[in-house]
Design an enzyme around this catalytic site. Structure first.
Site, PDB file in Angstrom:
ATOM      1  N   ASP A   1       5.041   7.433   4.141  1.00  0.00           N
ATOM      2  CA  ASP A   1       6.311   6.850   4.620  1.00  0.00           C
ATOM      3  C   ASP A   1       7.059   6.183   3.474  1.00  0.00           C
ATOM      4  O   ASP A   1       8.212   5.777   3.634  1.00  0.00           O
ATOM      5  CB  ASP A   1       6.025   5.811   5.723  1.00  0.00           C
ATOM      6  CG  ASP A   1       7.292   5.276   6.382  1.00  0.00           C
ATOM      7  OD1 ASP A   1       8.172   6.091   6.727  1.00  0.00           O
ATOM      8  OD2 ASP A   1       7.413   4.047   6.533  1.00  0.00           O
TER       9      ASP A   1
ATOM     10  N   ARG B   1       3.581   0.613   0.379  1.00  0.00           N
ATOM     11  CA  ARG B   1       4.603   0.755  -0.655  1.00  0.00           C
ATOM     12  C   ARG B   1       4.182   1.904  -1.560  1.00  0.00           C
ATOM     13  O   ARG B   1       2.975   2.078  -1.825  1.00  0.00           O
ATOM     14  CB  ARG B   1       4.732  -0.516  -1.508  1.00  0.00           C
ATOM     15  CG  ARG B   1       5.394  -1.688  -0.805  1.00  0.00           C
ATOM     16  CD  ARG B   1       6.909  -1.497  -0.700  1.00  0.00           C
ATOM     17  NE  ARG B   1       7.555  -2.631  -0.056  1.00  0.00           N
ATOM     18  CZ  ARG B   1       7.849  -2.715   1.242  1.00  0.00           C
ATOM     19  NH1 ARG B   1       7.567  -1.720   2.053  1.00  0.00           N
ATOM     20  NH2 ARG B   1       8.455  -3.779   1.727  1.00  0.00           N
TER      21      ARG B   1
ATOM     22  N   GLU C   1      12.129   5.346  -4.089  1.00  0.00           N
ATOM     23  CA  GLU C   1      12.943   5.646  -2.892  1.00  0.00           C
ATOM     24  C   GLU C   1      14.428   5.434  -3.169  1.00  0.00           C
ATOM     25  O   GLU C   1      14.764   4.490  -3.892  1.00  0.00           O
ATOM     26  CB  GLU C   1      12.517   4.732  -1.741  1.00  0.00           C
ATOM     27  CG  GLU C   1      11.108   4.972  -1.292  1.00  0.00           C
ATOM     28  CD  GLU C   1      10.671   3.950  -0.230  1.00  0.00           C
ATOM     29  OE1 GLU C   1      11.531   3.226   0.300  1.00  0.00           O
ATOM     30  OE2 GLU C   1       9.477   3.891   0.035  1.00  0.00           O
TER      31      GLU C   1
ATOM     32  N   ILE D   1      -0.662  -5.417  10.142  1.00  0.00           N
ATOM     33  CA  ILE D   1      -0.384  -4.007  10.445  1.00  0.00           C
ATOM     34  C   ILE D   1      -1.682  -3.199  10.436  1.00  0.00           C
ATOM     35  O   ILE D   1      -1.917  -2.366  11.324  1.00  0.00           O
ATOM     36  CB  ILE D   1       0.650  -3.449   9.438  1.00  0.00           C
ATOM     37  CG1 ILE D   1       2.006  -4.147   9.666  1.00  0.00           C
ATOM     38  CG2 ILE D   1       0.791  -1.938   9.576  1.00  0.00           C
ATOM     39  CD1 ILE D   1       3.042  -3.882   8.588  1.00  0.00           C
TER      40      ILE D   1
ATOM     41  N   HIS E   1      10.766   6.426   4.939  1.00  0.00           N
ATOM     42  CA  HIS E   1      10.563   4.976   5.118  1.00  0.00           C
ATOM     43  C   HIS E   1      11.140   4.501   6.465  1.00  0.00           C
ATOM     44  O   HIS E   1      12.070   3.698   6.500  1.00  0.00           O
ATOM     45  CB  HIS E   1      11.186   4.190   3.954  1.00  0.00           C
ATOM     46  CG  HIS E   1      10.613   2.808   3.817  1.00  0.00           C
ATOM     47  ND1 HIS E   1      10.537   2.142   2.623  1.00  0.00           N
ATOM     48  CD2 HIS E   1      10.081   1.946   4.745  1.00  0.00           C
ATOM     49  CE1 HIS E   1       9.998   0.950   2.807  1.00  0.00           C
ATOM     50  NE2 HIS E   1       9.711   0.809   4.090  1.00  0.00           N
ATOM     51  N   VAL E   2      10.526   5.000   7.537  1.00  0.00           N
ATOM     52  CA  VAL E   2      11.002   4.658   8.884  1.00  0.00           C
ATOM     53  C   VAL E   2      10.030   3.737   9.625  1.00  0.00           C
ATOM     54  O   VAL E   2      10.141   3.561  10.837  1.00  0.00           O
ATOM     55  CB  VAL E   2      11.253   5.935   9.731  1.00  0.00           C
ATOM     56  CG1 VAL E   2      12.397   6.733   9.152  1.00  0.00           C
ATOM     57  CG2 VAL E   2       9.989   6.799   9.844  1.00  0.00           C
TER      58      VAL E   2
ATOM     59  N   ILE F   1       1.481   3.744   4.330  1.00  0.00           N
ATOM     60  CA  ILE F   1       2.523   3.090   5.123  1.00  0.00           C
ATOM     61  C   ILE F   1       3.006   1.827   4.411  1.00  0.00           C
ATOM     62  O   ILE F   1       3.878   1.116   4.890  1.00  0.00           O
ATOM     63  CB  ILE F   1       1.964   2.739   6.530  1.00  0.00           C
ATOM     64  CG1 ILE F   1       3.046   2.310   7.520  1.00  0.00           C
ATOM     65  CG2 ILE F   1       0.867   1.686   6.462  1.00  0.00           C
ATOM     66  CD1 ILE F   1       3.888   3.421   8.019  1.00  0.00           C
TER      67      ILE F   1
HETATM   68  P1  NAP Z   1      -0.560  -8.841   5.798  1.00  0.00           P
HETATM   69  O1  NAP Z   1      -0.822  -9.294   7.183  1.00  0.00           O
HETATM   70  O2  NAP Z   1      -0.338  -9.857   4.740  1.00  0.00           O
HETATM   71  O3  NAP Z   1      -1.797  -7.908   5.384  1.00  0.00           O
HETATM   72  C1  NAP Z   1      -2.001  -7.475   4.080  1.00  0.00           C
HETATM   73  C2  NAP Z   1      -3.489  -7.151   3.922  1.00  0.00           C
HETATM   74  O4  NAP Z   1      -3.669  -6.621   2.604  1.00  0.00           O
HETATM   75  C3  NAP Z   1      -4.388  -8.356   4.066  1.00  0.00           C
HETATM   76  O5  NAP Z   1      -5.413  -8.039   4.976  1.00  0.00           O
HETATM   77  C4  NAP Z   1      -4.972  -8.583   2.681  1.00  0.00           C
HETATM   78  O6  NAP Z   1      -6.327  -8.955   2.823  1.00  0.00           O
HETATM   79  C5  NAP Z   1      -4.841  -7.211   2.040  1.00  0.00           C
HETATM   80  N1  NAP Z   1      -4.663  -7.279   0.588  1.00  0.00           N
HETATM   81  C6  NAP Z   1      -3.846  -8.093  -0.112  1.00  0.00           C
HETATM   82  N2  NAP Z   1      -3.999  -7.867  -1.424  1.00  0.00           N
HETATM   83  C7  NAP Z   1      -4.920  -6.902  -1.541  1.00  0.00           C
HETATM   84  C8  NAP Z   1      -5.517  -6.258  -2.646  1.00  0.00           C
HETATM   85  N3  NAP Z   1      -5.185  -6.578  -3.898  1.00  0.00           N
HETATM   86  N4  NAP Z   1      -6.437  -5.297  -2.401  1.00  0.00           N
HETATM   87  C9  NAP Z   1      -6.780  -4.967  -1.139  1.00  0.00           C
HETATM   88  N5  NAP Z   1      -6.260  -5.553  -0.053  1.00  0.00           N
HETATM   89  C10 NAP Z   1      -5.339  -6.510  -0.250  1.00  0.00           C
HETATM   90  O7  NAP Z   1       0.692  -7.884   5.733  1.00  0.00           O
HETATM   91  P2  NAP Z   1       1.229  -6.882   6.875  1.00  0.00           P
HETATM   92  O8  NAP Z   1       2.204  -7.583   7.734  1.00  0.00           O
HETATM   93  O9  NAP Z   1       0.073  -6.188   7.516  1.00  0.00           O
HETATM   94  O10 NAP Z   1       2.067  -5.856   5.943  1.00  0.00           O
HETATM   95  C11 NAP Z   1       1.404  -5.101   4.952  1.00  0.00           C
HETATM   96  C12 NAP Z   1       2.406  -4.358   4.077  1.00  0.00           C
HETATM   97  O11 NAP Z   1       2.951  -3.275   4.805  1.00  0.00           O
HETATM   98  C13 NAP Z   1       3.637  -5.174   3.653  1.00  0.00           C
HETATM   99  O12 NAP Z   1       3.374  -5.943   2.490  1.00  0.00           O
HETATM  100  C14 NAP Z   1       4.707  -4.125   3.437  1.00  0.00           C
HETATM  101  O13 NAP Z   1       4.842  -3.796   2.075  1.00  0.00           O
HETATM  102  C15 NAP Z   1       4.193  -2.916   4.213  1.00  0.00           C
HETATM  103  N6  NAP Z   1       5.125  -2.535   5.289  1.00  0.00           N
HETATM  104  C16 NAP Z   1       5.694  -1.300   5.284  1.00  0.00           C
HETATM  105  C17 NAP Z   1       6.556  -0.943   6.286  1.00  0.00           C
HETATM  106  C18 NAP Z   1       7.195   0.413   6.318  1.00  0.00           C
HETATM  107  O14 NAP Z   1       8.294   0.545   6.828  1.00  0.00           O
HETATM  108  N7  NAP Z   1       6.534   1.447   5.816  1.00  0.00           N
HETATM  109  C19 NAP Z   1       6.880  -1.852   7.317  1.00  0.00           C
HETATM  110  C20 NAP Z   1       6.272  -3.104   7.300  1.00  0.00           C
HETATM  111  C21 NAP Z   1       5.394  -3.442   6.280  1.00  0.00           C
HETATM  112  P3  NAP Z   1      -7.056  -9.872   1.734  1.00  0.00           P
HETATM  113  O15 NAP Z   1      -6.228 -11.124   1.619  1.00  0.00           O
HETATM  114  O16 NAP Z   1      -8.435 -10.087   2.253  1.00  0.00           O
HETATM  115  O17 NAP Z   1      -7.051  -9.067   0.470  1.00  0.00           O
END
Ligand code: NAP
Length: 328
Positions: free
Chosen positions: A261, A237, A266, A160, A284-285, A235
């Site tokens: 968001d 948590r 929540e 994302i 949270h959309v 965006i």
């Molecule tokens: P992803 O591809 O796994 O990306 C997560 C990123 O966070 C990775 O680049 C990781 O890089 C980094 N990360 C992990 N632990 C970290 C830490 N302790 N400190 C700093 N960076 C860290 O996941 P994604 O698909 O992009 O989704 C990300 C998050 O968005 C989800 O976990 C979810 O909670 C949230 N989300 C929210 C919505 C919404 O409706 N608002 C919708 C979808 C997802 P490194 O491994 O290099 O640290």
């Protein structure tokens, strides 16, 4: 046919699709949850769940204690990419697989992030309220900051985060990021700590996973480094941001504004946010379109069907990838 337990109500489409293929137990419909679990827990092969869905005002955490109620559990299938409500490490220790629904929601969530970002910096929501309140008749809406030339600092440059970076570059922003690892194939400036990233950013955007490791990763120090002209967008948590510190920073103009968001409790939103003009608040959309929710549902069902056939589910979370080679 395998027996599935759904602790919280997912969409009617998911419920109907699973019920035609498997035996689906809906925990929230059980007249006595405890009695149901005592009599049926041994039959349950998979739990089907999602984040942020409430029953009787409570979110259902799939924690170690809940997982251990089920002696024959083999799969926890999550509707959503974020799975911080599931103790995936404990599941892995027990040989239980966890799946999520990545990729299919990336673009939608990145669009939502850009909506928050544009709204926070250009104050579009406030501008609309200004018009609706009839204030335009007396004076034009105040000028705002511009995205052009701003640096967007992305905390968590994953699927994302990268989709947001791609969009933000088209708006004339420079990109920087912070994560646990530097990514060699990424051209953007890398910072090792959130505080350093915030100090180099005009907008700090949070897109890392929730959970104990990232709890309050954005604290008063990070917000102080972002500074009085800086904006925070979340965006990811609610748990990643120290909410009291954020409210304090907004109330005392130690940052310029925020777009959120997600919230720690929540769907309850701290009423202090509602008194602030410089925040944009979404319920949270992030992934909330018909198309994306359907794609998420189809991937969830595919994970379950593949597991039920004895094959490896297509989207195992990281903790599960070494569990018995990902096989049932
Ligand atoms: P992803 O591809 O796994 O990306 C997560 C990123 O966070 C990775 O680049 C990781 O890089 C980094 N990360 C992990 N632990 C970290 C830490 N302790 N400190 C700093 N960076 C860290 O996941 P994604 O698909 O992009 O989704 C990300 C998050 O968005 C989800 O976990 C979810 O909670 C949230 N989300 C929210 C919505 C919404 O409706 N608002 C919708 C979808 C997802 P490194 O491994 O290099 O640290």
């Amino acid at each position: 046919m395998v027996e599935l337990l759904m602790p919280v109500p997912l969409s009617p489409f998911v419920q109907e699709t699973l019920a035609t293929r498997h035996t689906l137990h809906k925990l929230w419909e059980a007249p006595d949850e405890g009695a149901f679990l005592r009599s049926k827990a041994g039959d349950i092969g998979a739990i089907v769940t999602g984040a942020g869905i409430l029953v009787d005002g409570r979110a259902k955490a799939i924690d170690a204690a809940f997982i251990d109620l089920f002696p024959n559990l083999q799969l926890i299938a999550n509707h959503g990419v974020g799975y911080d409500h599931i103790d995936a490490a404990h599941a892995a220790q027990r040989g239980i697989l966890v799946t999520n629904t990545p990729d299919v929601l990336t673009d939608e969530t990145a669009d939502t992030a850009m909506g928050l970002l544009l709204n926070a910096v250009r104050r579009f929501s406030a501008a609309e309220r200004y018009l609706l309140d009839g204030k335009w008749e007396t004076a034009p809406f105040p000028l705002t900051a511009s995205l052009r030339g701003m640096t967007l600092g992305i905390l968590g440059l994953g699927r994302i985060g990268k989709a947001i970076a791609h969009r933000a570059e088209a708006f004339g922003m420079s990109i920087a990021y912070c994560g646990r690892h530097r990514q060699d194939d990424v051209p953007h400036a890398f910072f090792t700590t959130p505080r350093e990233l915030a100090a180099a950013s005009d907008v700090l955007l949070v897109a890392a996973p929730g959970g104990p490791e990232t709890r309050h990763i954005v604290d008063a120090g990070v917000l102080g480094a972002l500074g009085p002209d800086g904006f925070l967008i979340n965006i990811a948590r609610g748990s990643l941001v120290d909410e009291d510190a954020l409210l304090d920073a907004l109330e005392h103009r130690r940052i310029a504004g925020a777009g959120l968001d997600v919230f720690p409790s929540e769907p309850h939103v701290n009423p202090r946010f509602l008194q602030l003009g410089e925040v944009v608040l979404f319920p949270h959309v992030g992934s909330g379109t018909h198309r994306t929710r359907r794609d998420m549902a189809l991937l969830l069902v595919e994970n379950i069907d593949r597991w039920a056939k004895g094959d490896a589910p297509p989207s195992l979370v990281a903790e599960s990838r070494l569990v018995r080679g990902g096989k049932r």
